[in-house]
Design a protein around this motif. Sequence first.
Motif, mmCIF file in Angstrom:
data_model
loop_
_atom_site.group_PDB
_atom_site.id
_atom_site.type_symbol
_atom_site.label_atom_id
_atom_site.label_comp_id
_atom_site.label_asym_id
_atom_site.label_seq_id
_atom_site.Cartn_x
_atom_site.Cartn_y
_atom_site.Cartn_z
ATOM 1 N N LEU A 71 0.825 -1.200 0.000
ATOM 2 C CA LEU A 71 0.000 0.000 0.000
ATOM 3 C C LEU A 71 0.863 1.255 0.000
ATOM 4 C CD1 LEU A 71 -2.668 -1.136 2.639
ATOM 5 C CD2 LEU A 71 -3.026 -0.888 0.171
ATOM 6 N N TRP A 72 1.959 1.215 0.760
ATOM 7 C CA TRP A 72 2.864 2.371 0.828
ATOM 8 C C TRP A 72 3.484 2.652 -0.528
ATOM 9 C CZ3 TRP A 72 7.981 3.590 0.049
ATOM 10 C CH2 TRP A 72 8.462 4.754 0.667
ATOM 11 N N ARG A 73 3.962 1.584 -1.183
ATOM 12 C CA ARG A 73 4.581 1.759 -2.506
ATOM 13 C C ARG A 73 3.571 2.280 -3.518
ATOM 14 N NH1 ARG A 73 7.349 -3.361 -1.238
ATOM 15 N NH2 ARG A 73 9.540 -2.901 -0.827
ATOM 16 N N ASN A 74 2.352 1.750 -3.454
ATOM 17 C CA ASN A 74 1.333 2.208 -4.393
ATOM 18 C C ASN A 74 1.027 3.690 -4.199
ATOM 19 O OD1 ASN A 74 1.117 -0.342 -5.480
ATOM 20 N ND2 ASN A 74 -0.656 -0.911 -4.224
ATOM 21 N N ALA A 76 3.020 5.895 -2.703
ATOM 22 C CA ALA A 76 4.212 6.679 -3.037
ATOM 23 C C ALA A 76 4.367 6.809 -4.543
ATOM 24 C CB ALA A 76 5.450 6.020 -2.434
ATOM 25 N N ALA A 77 4.083 5.715 -5.253
ATOM 26 C CA ALA A 77 4.179 5.758 -6.711
ATOM 27 C C ALA A 77 3.166 6.719 -7.303
ATOM 28 C CB ALA A 77 3.987 4.365 -7.285
ATOM 29 N N ARG A 78 2.005 6.755 -6.719
ATOM 30 C CA ARG A 78 0.986 7.667 -7.226
ATOM 31 C C ARG A 78 1.409 9.114 -7.036
ATOM 32 N NH1 ARG A 78 -2.908 10.774 -5.584
ATOM 33 N NH2 ARG A 78 -2.447 10.415 -3.382
ATOM 34 N N ARG A 79 2.034 9.384 -5.893
ATOM 35 C CA ARG A 79 2.410 10.763 -5.582
ATOM 36 C C ARG A 79 3.740 11.182 -6.204
ATOM 37 N NH1 ARG A 79 3.724 11.216 -0.698
ATOM 38 N NH2 ARG A 79 3.456 9.090 0.082
ATOM 39 N N ARG A 80 4.615 10.235 -6.361
ATOM 40 C CA ARG A 80 5.958 10.608 -6.841
ATOM 41 C C ARG A 80 6.417 9.629 -7.914
ATOM 42 N NH1 ARG A 80 9.481 11.124 -1.476
ATOM 43 N NH2 ARG A 80 8.779 8.970 -1.273
ATOM 44 N N ARG A 81 5.687 9.585 -8.989
ATOM 45 C CA ARG A 81 5.961 8.607 -10.041
ATOM 46 C C ARG A 81 7.314 8.816 -10.699
ATOM 47 N NH1 ARG A 81 1.464 5.701 -11.111
ATOM 48 N NH2 ARG A 81 -0.544 6.572 -10.460
ATOM 49 N N GLU A 82 7.836 10.010 -10.679
ATOM 50 C CA GLU A 82 9.058 10.273 -11.419
ATOM 51 C C GLU A 82 10.306 10.116 -10.556
ATOM 52 O OE1 GLU A 82 8.738 14.057 -13.266
ATOM 53 O OE2 GLU A 82 7.039 13.490 -14.510
ATOM 54 N N GLU A 83 10.111 9.807 -9.270
ATOM 55 C CA GLU A 83 11.283 9.622 -8.421
ATOM 56 C C GLU A 83 11.840 8.224 -8.606
ATOM 57 O OE1 GLU A 83 10.830 10.727 -4.397
ATOM 58 O OE2 GLU A 83 9.822 12.632 -4.839
ATOM 59 N N SER A 84 13.071 8.061 -8.241
ATOM 60 C CA SER A 84 13.733 6.771 -8.439
ATOM 61 C C SER A 84 13.167 5.719 -7.506
ATOM 62 C CB SER A 84 15.243 6.917 -8.187
ATOM 63 O OG SER A 84 15.475 7.220 -6.828
ATOM 64 N N ALA A 86 14.719 3.707 -5.743
ATOM 65 C CA ALA A 86 15.476 3.608 -4.494
ATOM 66 C C ALA A 86 14.847 4.437 -3.383
ATOM 67 C CB ALA A 86 16.925 4.054 -4.724
ATOM 68 N N LEU A 87 14.229 5.524 -3.789
ATOM 69 C CA LEU A 87 13.604 6.381 -2.796
ATOM 70 C C LEU A 87 12.250 5.851 -2.348
ATOM 71 C CD1 LEU A 87 14.394 9.894 -4.316
ATOM 72 C CD2 LEU A 87 15.560 8.719 -2.435
ATOM 73 N N LEU A 88 11.786 4.807 -3.028
ATOM 74 C CA LEU A 88 10.464 4.265 -2.720
ATOM 75 C C LEU A 88 10.553 2.965 -1.942
ATOM 76 C CD1 LEU A 88 8.650 4.915 -6.107
ATOM 77 C CD2 LEU A 88 8.678 6.334 -4.059
ATOM 78 N N THR A 89 11.623 2.740 -1.241
ATOM 79 C CA THR A 89 11.778 1.520 -0.457
ATOM 80 C C THR A 89 11.590 1.831 1.018
ATOM 81 O OG1 THR A 89 13.356 0.666 -2.064
ATOM 82 C CG2 THR A 89 13.318 -0.386 0.117
#
Length: 425
Positions: A71-74, A76-84, A86-89
């Motif tokens: 859920l966190w990754r989903n 985070a991906a929705r909010r910051r799709r263009e970030e790497s 590595a920052l989404l772990t």
Amino acid sequence: MRTVTCVDGLLREYAPQVLATLVRRYGTFDTCEDAVQEALFAAAMQWPSEGIPASPVAWLTTVATRRWKELWRNEAARRRREESAALLTPPEPPPVPSVDDTLTLLMLCCHPSLSRVSQVALTLRAVGGLTTAEIARGLLVPEATVGQRISRAKQRIKASGAEFRPPPPEERAERIATVLHVLYLIFNEGYTASSGSALHRVELTTEAIRLARQMRERLPDDGEVAGLLALMLLTDARRPARTSTRGLLIPLAEQDRSRWDAAAIAEGTDLITRTLSVAPIGPYQLQAAIAAVHDEANRSEDTDWPQILTLYGLLRTIAPGPMVTLNRIVAIAMVHGPRVALRELASAEGDPALARHHRVHAVRAHLLELAGDRAAARLNYERAAQSTLSVPEQRYLHARASKLGSAGGAPAPGRGGAARRTSGA
């Protein structure tokens, strides 16, 4: 292999521990609660066939943590799709702790920023482990309404900036009192439903008693926690005798006391007796003491009404309220006679809290019946029936009125049947 019923019970026991662990780790109540609910669903599907794991809490925490990461990754991906990536772990969680944060979780669910109805719904969901559908059935409201209440409650907790930690010492007593009040609201709604066709909603009384036991385990020296648990046990002990085979309400004086739960009465009486001797007296303890006096009488006529009246006098001093007033007036009638009690009721009716309350009519009808004024009693029973939303209470009150209107009928006994929230049926 344990039964499905046993698994359901274990899941409700473990749910608050797992949720508390996740909220302490990650701080996002709404996401953590969603993750725990999915872990509980997975356990409900797997455990009955595969067996209960050696460490159920660890199993649930692992599955819930895995789902939280998704859920966190989903999000985070929705909010910051263009970030790497590595920052989404998210950080790896620490091992499952041995500490039980259920009390902290209860206090969070009863946060002062929430309304009472939201506190009840969130407590039943997050700490009680009930599904939204179960809560809706218990409270007799649409499932969508419960879902909205829970969602708004979680959003309000987040907006308030509340952290998952015990309140500061200066707020602790007030927060514990709020938790006890919420548990008592849940119990009362289950014991005498405020509306609908059923008198009891056993899932609510059962859950309230279970959570009160948890409070007692965590706060063994708190007299009011013990008092609330004793009150619930002593009151719920009468439930088997409260309705007839046709589902009709039976007042306290007319119940078959051999059907009362002797084990619950013994436990509740022992608990309140020990507590009153060591703890500062509080309102739940006094109500439990009143319930114990009722439960200890082998027959209605053996009830120690002078002692009950004395206890209500103390209760009125430290925790006045409309139900305390009405129940005390019934006790006055049993000690000093119905005419004295009718004068007390006439004086008490000026309280705005009692205005248009159907139990005022019910108590007046009961007193008039004791005084021999059958016509006036019948009229007030009918008024009370028209004012309540509870179908069992309506049937009972109409039956009392009908009995008084029958030719040649003897006055009905009816002792203690008018005001029931504290001392009655």
